[in-house]
Design an enzyme around this catalytic site. Structure first.
Site, PDB file in Angstrom:
ATOM      1  N   LYS A 168       0.846  -1.188   0.000  1.00 45.11           N
ATOM      2  CA  LYS A 168       0.000   0.000   0.000  1.00 45.11           C
ATOM      3  C   LYS A 168       0.889   1.249   0.000  1.00 45.11           C
ATOM      4  O   LYS A 168       1.472   1.603   1.020  1.00 45.11           O
ATOM      5  CB  LYS A 168      -0.920   0.014   1.234  1.00 45.11           C
ATOM      6  CG  LYS A 168      -1.921   1.167   1.232  1.00 45.11           C
ATOM      7  CD  LYS A 168      -2.843   1.122   2.438  1.00 45.11           C
ATOM      8  CE  LYS A 168      -2.262   1.817   3.637  1.00 45.11           C
ATOM      9  NZ  LYS A 168      -2.161   3.298   3.479  1.00 45.11           N
ATOM     10  N   GLU A 241       9.822   1.382  10.890  1.00 46.84           N
ATOM     11  CA  GLU A 241      10.889   2.380  10.689  1.00 46.84           C
ATOM     12  C   GLU A 241      10.198   3.725  10.787  1.00 46.84           C
ATOM     13  O   GLU A 241       9.418   4.102   9.923  1.00 46.84           O
ATOM     14  CB  GLU A 241      11.566   2.164   9.331  1.00 46.84           C
ATOM     15  CG  GLU A 241      12.911   2.864   9.224  1.00 46.84           C
ATOM     16  CD  GLU A 241      12.783   4.306   8.793  1.00 46.84           C
ATOM     17  OE1 GLU A 241      12.782   5.177   9.694  1.00 46.84           O
ATOM     18  OE2 GLU A 241      12.668   4.568   7.595  1.00 46.84           O
ATOM     19  N   CYS A 275      13.581  10.666   7.018  1.00 47.80           N
ATOM     20  CA  CYS A 275      13.401  10.292   8.417  1.00 47.80           C
ATOM     21  C   CYS A 275      14.684  10.488   9.205  1.00 47.80           C
ATOM     22  O   CYS A 275      14.662  10.893  10.360  1.00 47.80           O
ATOM     23  CB  CYS A 275      12.896   8.859   8.533  1.00 47.80           C
ATOM     24  SG  CYS A 275      13.869   7.664   7.620  1.00 47.80           S
TER      25      CYS A 275
END
Length: 469
Positions: A168, A241, A275
């Protein structure tokens, strides 16, 4: 290409609904994207479940060959995938091309790994063997900052281990992933790999689905907490993560001109939407002014524009929600610090923010304490080594960090005291598929990449019997 479809059970099918995908540089519609219903997600999971026994029984060498074929398909279509990626994600075309090439590289390397049986004991009394078995259906939930690269962090390892997948992508960046699905749909047996797209409304159903045995999720810590809670109902395996508030620590012995470009790149790559970008920069008081001045000079010479235009270094923020969040960080920066470069949203269509450097700011401000995920860097002064280590660690996050020094031994000593999954020395964001990657504290659970990441897609099975006659 403008006709996108979902991949369910080996067929490209329209969604039960559609949704627009915007170009963040223009705010114009790039394409109407198929949007899956809950029923279509269930069909995708059922297809993956049905395909699983035969795929798990397929010899690993055969699975490996198909993963390499997928890498070849990516390489043969790099240009098209990169253009789609820039149009929906916003990053400069050169960066998008690099992402597609990196995707292929991850497929090739992760597809080359092995899961050998390990003999734990072979004595007069017993023979004990450790095997790595596949789990079943894996759900992969992909974010919008690196839609193709992060897909490649998960997909090759999951398939190589013998699992089947339902993927997804993020609702604002599904197009390149759906085009990739179309390119490789005939490489794998039907049902082994399925792609759906949603409007952020199917994630909960996916994480609770009784037939999905593992969720591999990359995204924010807040969403990761929801994924973990949801997955607990069926005791799914999870790899998370999540967010970071990475500290860069600049020691007093650096050459500011030499280190500033690497620091800037580590903070502003992908317009800060990484990130493990540098989110807080701690600089020793003796070089503080010089580092600030060097970063300002770079920021002022950085071309911010539509990613499809030649010479663009930084593109827009990827979506309006993130754009508004970063504007709130700019308000905080003006209130609690001294903005010395940038500091404003650009007066033009699209979600553009000037690369912003903020000095004379401290902990207790939103910009220092929270993850901004945008092109705004707080530069914080320190004087004492032990104090800066304590301050760098005073966060719930623990994804990455970096130490910058002319003395590698001194930098290494500090690096060992930082509470983060990865600590770099004189660099930041140096990642490769053979180097394990994961977060400490609330920046994640589990590991991606390398043999350790491959093992996360397996169940350990011990066979304990008498020694062979």
């Amino acid at each position: 290409m403008s006709d996108y479809k979902l991949l369910i059970d080996g067929k490209m099918v329209p969604g039960d609904q559609t949704m627009p995908v915007l170009n963040p540089a223009t705010e114009e519609v790039v394409a109407q994207c198929p949007r899956a219903s809950k029923d279509q997600l269930d069909k995708a999971v059922a297809a993956a479940k049905a395909a699983y026994p035969a795929w798990a029984a397929t010899p690993m060498e055969e699975r490996r060959k198909l993963i390499i074929k997928m890498a070849e398909a990516i390489e043969a279509n790099t240009n098209e995938l990169a253009h789609i990626l820039t149009s929906e994600q916003g990053k400069p075309l050169a960066d998008a091309t690099g992402e597609v090439m990196g995707m292929a590289g991850f497929f090739r390397y992760l597809g080359s790994l092995d899961l050998p049986m390990r003999v734990v004991e072979n004595s007069g009394d017993r023979k004990v063997e450790a095997y790595r078995r596949p789990l079943g259906v894996v759900g992969a939930i992909i974010p919008w900052n690196y839609p193709l690269l992060i897909l490649a962090f998960k997909l090759p390892s999951a398939l190589l281990a013998g699992n089947t997948l339902v993927v997804k992508p993020a609702p604002t960046t599904p197009l390149a992933s759906l085009r990739f699905a179309e390119l490789i749909k005939d490489i794998l047996p039907k049902g082994v790999l399925n792609f759906i797209a949603d409007a952020n409304d199917l994630g909960d159903h996916m994480t609770k689905h009784p037939d999905i045995r593992k969720i591999s999720f990359t995204g924010s810590t807040a969403t990761g907490q929801k994924v973990m809670a949801s997955a607990s109902q069926t005791l799914k395996r999870i790899t998370l993560e999540l967010g970071g508030n990475d500290a860069g620590i600049v020691l007093d012995d650096v050459d500011p001109k030499k280190v500033a470009p690497g620091i800037f790149e580590g903070a502003f790559q992908n317009s800060g939407q990484v990130c493990l970008a540098i989110k807080r920069l701690y600089v020793h008081e003796s070089v503080y002014d010089e580092i600030c001045n060097e970063l300002v000079a770079i920021a002022k010479n950085t071309v911010v524009d539509d990613g499809s235009k030649q010479g663009t270094k930084l593109g827009p923020l990827q979506n309006k929600m993130q754009y508004e969040k970063v504007k709130a960080f700019l308000d905080d920066a003006r209130k609690n610090g001294n903005v010395i470069a940038g500091g404003a949203a650009m007066d033009r269509p699209g979600y553009f923010i000037e690369p912003t450097i903020v000095r004379d700011i401290k902990e207790g401000s939103k910009l220092v304490d929270e993850e901004q995920f945008g092109p705004v860097l707080p530069v914080i002064k320190y004087s004492d080594k032990d104090d800066v280590i304590r301050r760098a660690n005073a966060t719930t996050y623990g994804l990455g960090a970096s130490v910058w020094s002319s003395d590698i031994k001194r930098a290494h000593e500090i690096a060992t005291q930082i509470e983060a999954g990865t600590v770099w020395i004189n660099k930041h964001l140096d990642m490769a598929p053979n180097i394990p990657f994961g977060g400490a504290k609330q920046s994640g659970i589990g590991t991606e990449f390398a043999e350790e990441g491959l093992a996360e897609f397996t169940q350990l099975q011990i066979i304990n019997g008498p020694p062979a006659a």
